[in-house]
Design an enzyme around this catalytic site. Structure first.
Site, PDB file in Angstrom:
ATOM      1  N   ASP A   1       7.015 -51.581 -31.235  1.00 36.75           N
ATOM      2  CA  ASP A   1       7.615 -50.280 -31.553  1.00 36.75           C
ATOM      3  C   ASP A   1       7.604 -50.034 -33.063  1.00 36.75           C
ATOM      4  O   ASP A   1       7.696 -50.982 -33.846  1.00 36.75           O
ATOM      5  CB  ASP A   1       9.060 -50.265 -31.012  1.00 36.75           C
ATOM      6  CG  ASP A   1       9.619 -48.861 -30.915  1.00 36.75           C
ATOM      7  OD1 ASP A   1       8.864 -47.888 -31.104  1.00 36.75           O
ATOM      8  OD2 ASP A   1      10.835 -48.732 -30.656  1.00 36.75           O
TER       9      ASP A   1
ATOM     10  N   GLY B   1       4.939 -44.995 -35.244  1.00 39.72           N
ATOM     11  CA  GLY B   1       5.116 -43.632 -35.745  1.00 39.72           C
ATOM     12  C   GLY B   1       5.908 -43.622 -37.051  1.00 39.72           C
ATOM     13  O   GLY B   1       5.531 -42.950 -38.021  1.00 39.72           O
TER      14      GLY B   1
ATOM     15  N   HIS C   1      -0.581 -46.086 -35.318  1.00 41.88           N
ATOM     16  CA  HIS C   1      -1.160 -46.755 -34.142  1.00 41.88           C
ATOM     17  C   HIS C   1      -2.394 -47.566 -34.552  1.00 41.88           C
ATOM     18  O   HIS C   1      -2.614 -48.659 -34.049  1.00 41.88           O
ATOM     19  CB  HIS C   1      -1.515 -45.731 -33.065  1.00 41.88           C
ATOM     20  CG  HIS C   1      -0.319 -45.031 -32.490  1.00 41.88           C
ATOM     21  ND1 HIS C   1       0.817 -45.703 -32.108  1.00 41.88           N
ATOM     22  CD2 HIS C   1      -0.070 -43.719 -32.235  1.00 41.88           C
ATOM     23  CE1 HIS C   1       1.708 -44.839 -31.642  1.00 41.88           C
ATOM     24  NE2 HIS C   1       1.194 -43.617 -31.715  1.00 41.88           N
TER      25      HIS C   1
ATOM     26  N   LEU D   1      -5.278 -68.785 -23.576  1.00 43.72           N
ATOM     27  CA  LEU D   1      -4.195 -67.796 -23.657  1.00 43.72           C
ATOM     28  C   LEU D   1      -4.416 -66.737 -22.588  1.00 43.72           C
ATOM     29  O   LEU D   1      -5.533 -66.223 -22.448  1.00 43.72           O
ATOM     30  CB  LEU D   1      -4.213 -67.117 -25.045  1.00 43.72           C
ATOM     31  CG  LEU D   1      -3.204 -65.988 -25.252  1.00 43.72           C
ATOM     32  CD1 LEU D   1      -1.785 -66.548 -25.411  1.00 43.72           C
ATOM     33  CD2 LEU D   1      -3.557 -65.147 -26.496  1.00 43.72           C
TER      34      LEU D   1
ATOM     35  N   GLU E   1      15.112 -64.600 -23.306  1.00 48.05           N
ATOM     36  CA  GLU E   1      15.808 -64.407 -24.578  1.00 48.05           C
ATOM     37  C   GLU E   1      15.287 -63.107 -25.175  1.00 48.05           C
ATOM     38  O   GLU E   1      14.070 -62.845 -25.156  1.00 48.05           O
ATOM     39  CB  GLU E   1      15.497 -65.555 -25.538  1.00 48.05           C
ATOM     40  CG  GLU E   1      16.140 -66.860 -25.155  1.00 48.05           C
ATOM     41  CD  GLU E   1      17.660 -66.828 -25.286  1.00 48.05           C
ATOM     42  OE1 GLU E   1      18.157 -66.232 -26.256  1.00 48.05           O
ATOM     43  OE2 GLU E   1      18.337 -67.394 -24.418  1.00 48.05           O
TER      44      GLU E   1
HETATM   45  C1  FPP Z   1       5.358 -47.575 -30.197  1.00 48.31           C
HETATM   46  O1  FPP Z   1       5.480 -46.993 -31.470  1.00 48.31           O
HETATM   47  C2  FPP Z   1       3.977 -47.965 -29.944  1.00 48.31           C
HETATM   48  C3  FPP Z   1       3.199 -47.459 -28.939  1.00 48.31           C
HETATM   49  C4  FPP Z   1       3.692 -46.427 -28.004  1.00 48.31           C
HETATM   50  C5  FPP Z   1       1.802 -47.879 -28.755  1.00 48.31           C
HETATM   51  C6  FPP Z   1       1.426 -49.291 -29.072  1.00 48.31           C
HETATM   52  C7  FPP Z   1      -0.025 -49.339 -29.317  1.00 48.31           C
HETATM   53  C8  FPP Z   1      -0.660 -50.098 -30.256  1.00 48.31           C
HETATM   54  C9  FPP Z   1       0.053 -51.082 -31.056  1.00 48.31           C
HETATM   55  C10 FPP Z   1      -2.120 -49.991 -30.553  1.00 48.31           C
HETATM   56  C11 FPP Z   1      -3.090 -50.097 -29.438  1.00 48.31           C
HETATM   57  C12 FPP Z   1      -2.989 -51.289 -28.604  1.00 48.31           C
HETATM   58  C13 FPP Z   1      -3.997 -52.168 -28.333  1.00 48.31           C
HETATM   59  C14 FPP Z   1      -3.783 -53.222 -27.327  1.00 48.31           C
HETATM   60  C15 FPP Z   1      -5.306 -52.131 -29.017  1.00 48.31           C
HETATM   61  P1  FPP Z   1       6.048 -45.508 -31.596  1.00 48.31           P
HETATM   62  O2  FPP Z   1       4.881 -44.595 -31.698  1.00 48.31           O
HETATM   63  O3  FPP Z   1       6.970 -45.208 -30.476  1.00 48.31           O
HETATM   64  O4  FPP Z   1       6.782 -45.586 -32.958  1.00 48.31           O
HETATM   65  P2  FPP Z   1       8.090 -44.744 -33.397  1.00 48.31           P
HETATM   66  O5  FPP Z   1       9.207 -45.200 -32.491  1.00 48.31           O
HETATM   67  O6  FPP Z   1       8.287 -45.152 -34.809  1.00 48.31           O
HETATM   68  O7  FPP Z   1       7.759 -43.294 -33.236  1.00 48.31           O
END
Ligand code: FPP
Length: 242
Positions: free
Chosen positions: A20, A23, A37, A131, A207
């Protein structure tokens, strides 16, 4: 009885991560969210590479939730594009490094070419055992549990199982994670403290670790620190330390 006592030193074998903060990472830099991202995908590469040396045998990453379709279209397109790129460019190296890749989640809404890439990656890496990397895609724990209950209900209706025989093991066996041990440790980055419909059944005794680092800034060192903190935690599984 201390159930964890025979597991010394305590090793997090299955780590699951709610990635998380992408953004916010971008926003802090005055950049569009998609940049977060992209940087987040680099953090994925680093963490996957580091995991085996930290004793991690199973790694589950929450890449796209069943609720993420509600995001702006360009963001969904970008996330799917990053996944496409990851599957096209990294699978050969993952395979060479002994990584078995699998997707969990509802595949029905994924684009055909992404499905093909996933099927190819799963077939290519099926025999690897350094893994197990599970990418949760269009994943939602409540849907997973509903599907498992529906499967059991069908089996009851067909006379294959008796309702009184239904127990936790039978339900577990119908989850997408059936052959994967429950996560020892679930990490969520960015300071948010909730599970957001991630592995709800499997998390019963996990955990939980909430770290302030935003996902794009999360490094192999952070993963190592989390595994180290896990080692110091006392897992009792509801029992009492004698
Ligand atoms: C949450 O951050 C993240 C996501 C919804 C997407 C996670 C994706 C990646 C890390 C990249 C692609 C993955 C792979 C496996 C190549 P958010 O956008 O909700 O952040 P915020 O809470 O700050 O808005």
């Amino acid at each position: 009885m201390n159930v964890g006592a025979d597991q010394q030193p305590r090793q997090a074998r299955h780590v699951a991560i709610i990635m998380d903060g992408n953004g916010r990472w971008a926003q802090q830099r005055g950049l569009p969210r998609v940049f977060g991202h992209r940087q987040g995908a680099d953090a994925v590469r680093e963490v996957v590479k580091a995991a085996p040396d930290l004793g991690i045998r199973y790694l589950t990453l929450f890449a796209f939730s069943s609720e993420n379709w509600c995001r702006p279209r360009d963001e969904v397109v970008e996330l799917m594009g990053l996944l496409r790129r990851y599957l096209r460019k990294e699978v050969a190296e993952l395979n060479a490094n002994g990584v078995r890749l699998r997707a969990i989640g509802d595949r029905s809404r994924l684009d055909r070419d992404i499905l093909d890439l996933i099927n190819h990656a799963e077939a290519l890496t099926a025999g690897n055992d350094t893994l197990d990397l599970m990418i949760a895609l269009n994943y939602g724990a409540k849907n997973e549990l509903v599907d498992a209950c529906r499967a059991l209900a069908h089996e009851v209706a067909e006379g294959k199982i008796d309702p009184s025989a239904i127990d936790a093991d039978l339900l577990t066996a119908r989850l997408q994670t059936a052959d994967i041990p429950d996560p020892d440790l679930i990490i969520r980055t960015s300071g948010e403290q909730r599970l957001s419909n991630f592995l709800l059944w499997q998390a019963a005794y996990s955990e939980l670790m909430f770290v302030d680092t935003l996902w794009p800034d999360f490094t192999a060192g952070d993963l190592s620190a989390a595994v180290g903190e896990y080692r110091r935690r006392d897992r009792r599984y509801g029992a009492v330390v004698g």
